[in-house]
Design an enzyme around this catalytic site. Structure first.
Site, PDB file in Angstrom:
ATOM      1  N   THR A  47       5.218   3.026  -7.318  1.00 12.65           N
ATOM      2  CA  THR A  47       5.098   1.824  -6.486  1.00 12.65           C
ATOM      3  C   THR A  47       6.438   1.453  -5.871  1.00 12.65           C
ATOM      4  O   THR A  47       6.546   1.182  -4.669  1.00 12.65           O
ATOM      5  CB  THR A  47       4.591   0.640  -7.338  1.00 12.65           C
ATOM      6  OG1 THR A  47       3.340   0.984  -7.914  1.00 12.65           O
ATOM      7  CG2 THR A  47       4.439  -0.610  -6.490  1.00 12.65           C
ATOM      8  N   THR A  48       7.496   1.467  -6.689  1.00 13.98           N
ATOM      9  CA  THR A  48       8.831   1.090  -6.229  1.00 13.98           C
ATOM     10  C   THR A  48       9.370   2.079  -5.209  1.00 13.98           C
ATOM     11  O   THR A  48      10.193   1.721  -4.363  1.00 13.98           O
ATOM     12  CB  THR A  48       9.788   0.978  -7.431  1.00 13.98           C
ATOM     13  OG1 THR A  48       9.158   0.183  -8.443  1.00 13.98           O
ATOM     14  CG2 THR A  48      11.103   0.339  -7.047  1.00 13.98           C
ATOM     15  N   TYR A 111      -8.420   0.464  -4.257  1.00 16.43           N
ATOM     16  CA  TYR A 111      -9.349   0.086  -3.184  1.00 16.43           C
ATOM     17  C   TYR A 111     -10.812   0.373  -3.485  1.00 16.43           C
ATOM     18  O   TYR A 111     -11.668  -0.484  -3.304  1.00 16.43           O
ATOM     19  CB  TYR A 111      -8.965   0.731  -1.837  1.00 16.43           C
ATOM     20  CG  TYR A 111      -9.845   0.236  -0.697  1.00 16.43           C
ATOM     21  CD1 TYR A 111      -9.628  -1.027  -0.153  1.00 16.43           C
ATOM     22  CD2 TYR A 111     -10.906   0.980  -0.218  1.00 16.43           C
ATOM     23  CE1 TYR A 111     -10.447  -1.509   0.845  1.00 16.43           C
ATOM     24  CE2 TYR A 111     -11.732   0.506   0.784  1.00 16.43           C
ATOM     25  CZ  TYR A 111     -11.497  -0.745   1.323  1.00 16.43           C
ATOM     26  OH  TYR A 111     -12.314  -1.233   2.308  1.00 16.43           O
ATOM     27  N   TYR A 137      -1.432   5.081 -15.292  1.00 18.06           N
ATOM     28  CA  TYR A 137      -0.658   3.953 -14.763  1.00 18.06           C
ATOM     29  C   TYR A 137      -1.641   2.838 -14.416  1.00 18.06           C
ATOM     30  O   TYR A 137      -2.404   2.940 -13.463  1.00 18.06           O
ATOM     31  CB  TYR A 137       0.122   4.424 -13.540  1.00 18.06           C
ATOM     32  CG  TYR A 137       0.949   3.381 -12.803  1.00 18.06           C
ATOM     33  CD1 TYR A 137       1.192   2.116 -13.321  1.00 18.06           C
ATOM     34  CD2 TYR A 137       1.512   3.691 -11.563  1.00 18.06           C
ATOM     35  CE1 TYR A 137       1.955   1.190 -12.637  1.00 18.06           C
ATOM     36  CE2 TYR A 137       2.279   2.774 -10.867  1.00 18.06           C
ATOM     37  CZ  TYR A 137       2.496   1.528 -11.404  1.00 18.06           C
ATOM     38  OH  TYR A 137       3.250   0.602 -10.717  1.00 18.06           O
ATOM     39  N   ARG A 142      -2.349  -4.664  -8.326  1.00 14.71           N
ATOM     40  CA  ARG A 142      -2.187  -3.938  -7.070  1.00 14.71           C
ATOM     41  C   ARG A 142      -3.418  -3.110  -6.715  1.00 14.71           C
ATOM     42  O   ARG A 142      -3.762  -2.991  -5.545  1.00 14.71           O
ATOM     43  CB  ARG A 142      -0.965  -3.012  -7.136  1.00 14.71           C
ATOM     44  CG  ARG A 142       0.356  -3.734  -6.960  1.00 14.71           C
ATOM     45  CD  ARG A 142       1.502  -2.735  -6.918  1.00 14.71           C
ATOM     46  NE  ARG A 142       2.771  -3.381  -6.672  1.00 14.71           N
ATOM     47  CZ  ARG A 142       3.314  -3.559  -5.460  1.00 14.71           C
ATOM     48  NH1 ARG A 142       2.688  -3.153  -4.390  1.00 14.71           N
ATOM     49  NH2 ARG A 142       4.483  -4.140  -5.334  1.00 14.71           N
ATOM     50  N   LYS A 166       1.220   3.731 -18.759  1.00 19.39           N
ATOM     51  CA  LYS A 166       2.189   2.731 -18.314  1.00 19.39           C
ATOM     52  C   LYS A 166       1.391   1.455 -18.075  1.00 19.39           C
ATOM     53  O   LYS A 166       0.517   1.411 -17.201  1.00 19.39           O
ATOM     54  CB  LYS A 166       2.879   3.158 -17.023  1.00 19.39           C
ATOM     55  CG  LYS A 166       3.761   2.064 -16.405  1.00 19.39           C
ATOM     56  CD  LYS A 166       4.282   2.447 -15.029  1.00 19.39           C
ATOM     57  CE  LYS A 166       5.036   1.294 -14.386  1.00 19.39           C
ATOM     58  NZ  LYS A 166       5.514   1.619 -13.013  1.00 19.39           N
ATOM     59  N   ILE A 207       9.339   1.705 -17.847  1.00 16.06           N
ATOM     60  CA  ILE A 207       9.558   2.199 -16.481  1.00 16.06           C
ATOM     61  C   ILE A 207       9.991   0.984 -15.681  1.00 16.06           C
ATOM     62  O   ILE A 207       9.195   0.095 -15.379  1.00 16.06           O
ATOM     63  CB  ILE A 207       8.304   2.868 -15.904  1.00 16.06           C
ATOM     64  CG1 ILE A 207       7.937   4.100 -16.731  1.00 16.06           C
ATOM     65  CG2 ILE A 207       8.543   3.254 -14.442  1.00 16.06           C
ATOM     66  CD1 ILE A 207       6.684   4.823 -16.263  1.00 16.06           C
TER      67      ILE A 207
END
Length: 298
Positions: A47-48, A111, A137, A142, A166, A207
């Site tokens: 994501t980052t 989505y 993850y 999100r 995660k 993380i």
């Protein structure tokens, strides 16, 4: 499968851009800085790393740079390799494996909102497609999709190379449940503000977004916790609290890239639309907050 390969301090590394393209030279420098400051695992294109707006070719380039830069250092690469389409996630996972990544991080499909059975089948297909470890993850804020504890444990038990998850739901109770039911599972913190509580409860690592700016702090926080020195680990977590909060004043990675730019760690402040620079008010808050910390340069 219990794993000792992916643990400790891990950085969700940003992807620097220059004139709209990946700044490969700058990216390599950032990774080398993380290695020099004690980080155990580099996590590219999460994501980052703005994976959602990278092309597949750019995604692969980031993995290649991370693997090449870490080669021979003892630092592992946990490559972001998720998608909302199972076949695309498999393709990225296979690429990561073929190019030397130590493991893959696979975000919950976003989505399309699969059921828990759909998630189970999705991850089983990914796990069966590669031999390297797979870390789930979970970031429902999100993705709009929560990988429930029962599904994580089912996958952990049935797929030899799924090592754990995660957890970026921000739910401490979820982490307690997972580790109480499967103490050998790799549960990794995905929320910087609660890194210490997760480690103290048996988490195997973090993380971290904050580790982009302060890798030495995050490395020590994890090192102390994993050695059982929870007093010193908690002290560092408390010291980082203000920074951890300000780095999420807008959607990640908007604040961390601004902080890196202010600190002189990246040459240009560029994002991929629809992400854009923080508001002037928040930029000022970030600027004032990072002055309180000692930031090591490149």
């Amino acid at each position: 499968m219990e794993s000792t390969l992916i643990k400790g301090s891990m950085v969700a590394i940003i992807t620097p851009f220059k004139n709209g393209k990946i700044d490969g030279v700058g990216y390599e420098k950032l990774i080398k800085r993380e290695i020099a400051n004690g980080i155990n695992v580099i996590v590219p294109v999460g994501t980052t790393g703005e994976s959602a707006t990278l092309t597949h070719e750019e995604h692969r380039v980031c993995i290649e740079i991370a693997v090449d830069t870490c080669k021979g250092t003892g630092v592992k690469v946990l490559a972001g390799a998720g998608s909302n389409a199972t076949h695309e996630a498999i393709g990225l996972a296979k690429f990561a494996q073929d190019h030397g990544a130590d493991a893959v991080l696979s975000v919950a499909p976003y989505y399309n909102k699969p059921t828990q059975q759909g998630l189970y089948l999705h991850y089983k297909e990914i796990a069966n497609s590669v031999e390297i470890p797979v870390l789930l993850y979970n970031v429902p804020g999100r993705t709009g999709c929560d990988i429930k504890a029962d599904t994580v444990i089912r996958l952990f038990k049935e797929c030899k190379n799924i090592i754990g998850v995660k957890e970026a739901s921000g739910d401490i109770d979820r982490c307690v449940e997972l580790l109480s039911r499967e103490p050998h599972m790799t549960v990794v913190s995905g929320e910087d503000s609660i890194n210490y509580p997760i480690l103290a409860n048996g988490g195997k690592g973090v993380i971290s977004v904050t580790a982009n700016l302060l890798p030495d702090y995050v490395a020590k926080l994890c090192d102390y916790a994993l050695k059982g020195d929870f007093v010193k680990s908690r002290e560092i977590n408390n010291e980082l609290y203000e920074l951890n909060k300000i780095l999420f004043v807008e959607s990640n990675p908007v604040p961390i890239k601004a902080a890196m730019y202010i600190a002189g760690l990246i040459e240009t402040l560029e994002y991929r639309l629809p992400l854009c620079e923080p508001s002037k008010e928040n930029y000022k808050k970030i600027e004032e907050t990072i002055k309180k910390y000692k930031i090591k340069g490149l």
